[in-house]
Design a protein around this motif. Structure first.
Motif, PDB file in Angstrom:
ATOM      1  N   UNK A 183       0.830  -1.195   0.000  1.00  0.00           N
ATOM      2  CA  UNK A 183       0.000   0.000   0.000  1.00  0.00           C
ATOM      3  C   UNK A 183       0.873   1.256   0.000  1.00  0.00           C
ATOM      4  N   UNK A 184       0.385   2.304  -0.616  1.00  0.00           N
ATOM      5  CA  UNK A 184       1.132   3.559  -0.637  1.00  0.00           C
ATOM      6  C   UNK A 184       0.188   4.730  -0.408  1.00  0.00           C
ATOM      7  N   UNK A 185       0.749   5.868  -0.023  1.00  0.00           N
ATOM      8  CA  UNK A 185      -0.049   7.043   0.279  1.00  0.00           C
ATOM      9  C   UNK A 185       0.309   8.212  -0.624  1.00  0.00           C
ATOM     10  N   UNK A 186      -0.538   9.224  -0.577  1.00  0.00           N
ATOM     11  CA  UNK A 186      -0.284  10.435  -1.363  1.00  0.00           C
ATOM     12  C   UNK A 186       0.581  11.409  -0.554  1.00  0.00           C
ATOM     13  N   UNK A 187       0.717  12.634  -1.024  1.00  0.00           N
ATOM     14  CA  UNK A 187       1.589  13.604  -0.357  1.00  0.00           C
ATOM     15  C   UNK A 187       1.069  14.017   1.015  1.00  0.00           C
ATOM     16  N   UNK A 188      -0.217  13.778   1.328  1.00  0.00           N
ATOM     17  CA  UNK A 188      -0.774  14.085   2.641  1.00  0.00           C
ATOM     18  C   UNK A 188      -0.699  12.900   3.598  1.00  0.00           C
ATOM     19  N   UNK A 189      -0.221  11.784   3.122  1.00  0.00           N
ATOM     20  CA  UNK A 189      -0.131  10.592   3.953  1.00  0.00           C
ATOM     21  C   UNK A 189      -1.397   9.752   3.940  1.00  0.00           C
ATOM     22  N   UNK A 190      -2.381  10.124   3.121  1.00  0.00           N
ATOM     23  CA  UNK A 190      -3.620   9.360   3.012  1.00  0.00           C
ATOM     24  C   UNK A 190      -3.408   8.167   2.087  1.00  0.00           C
ATOM     25  N   UNK A 191      -4.201   7.118   2.316  1.00  0.00           N
ATOM     26  CA  UNK A 191      -4.137   5.923   1.473  1.00  0.00           C
ATOM     27  C   UNK A 191      -4.489   6.284   0.035  1.00  0.00           C
ATOM     28  N   UNK A 192      -3.649   5.858  -0.923  1.00  0.00           N
ATOM     29  CA  UNK A 192      -3.881   6.188  -2.325  1.00  0.00           C
ATOM     30  C   UNK A 192      -3.985   4.961  -3.218  1.00  0.00           C
ATOM     31  N   UNK A 193      -3.746   3.778  -2.704  1.00  0.00           N
ATOM     32  CA  UNK A 193      -3.864   2.578  -3.521  1.00  0.00           C
ATOM     33  C   UNK A 193      -2.847   1.523  -3.129  1.00  0.00           C
ATOM     34  N   UNK A 194      -2.771   0.495  -3.961  1.00  0.00           N
ATOM     35  CA  UNK A 194      -1.861  -0.623  -3.728  1.00  0.00           C
ATOM     36  C   UNK A 194      -1.072  -0.921  -4.986  1.00  0.00           C
TER      37      UNK A 194
END
Length: 96
Positions: free
Chosen positions: A38-49
């Protein structure tokens, strides 16, 4: 070692294929066939896998067995949208 199973493929036409499966006792993927990251966007929110396939199997290794028959066109459209029992397969009519 190849671990085979029968599977229904839907492209380009419905057919039966023989395909490889992940090794159930694999220490890397624990039998799932790959590792999920899993990875996050620049805000640290979940963005996908992202999915990294494991070396214990090859998801592209498959052999065509036979095509599955198609339903006739008149049979496909005949029952479309009509369910005599209503949604869920149950009738709300009393039994008498």
């Amino acid at each position: 070692m190849i671990r085979l199973r029968i599977q229904v493929a839907h492209w380009p036409r419905r057919s039966l294929v023989l395909t490889d499966t992940p090794r159930p006792d694999c220490g890397n993927c624990e039998g799932l066939g790959g590792i999920e990251h899993p990875y996050g966007d620049h805000n640290g929110e979940y963005a996908g896998d992202e999915w990294e396939p494991c070396g214990c199997w090859n998801e592209n290794r498959r052999w065509f067995l036979m095509p599955l028959p198609r339903r006739p066109r008149w049979l496909r459209h005949r029952d479309a949208g009509r369910d005599p029992w209503g949604p869920g397969g149950y009738s709300d009519e009393p039994p008498f």
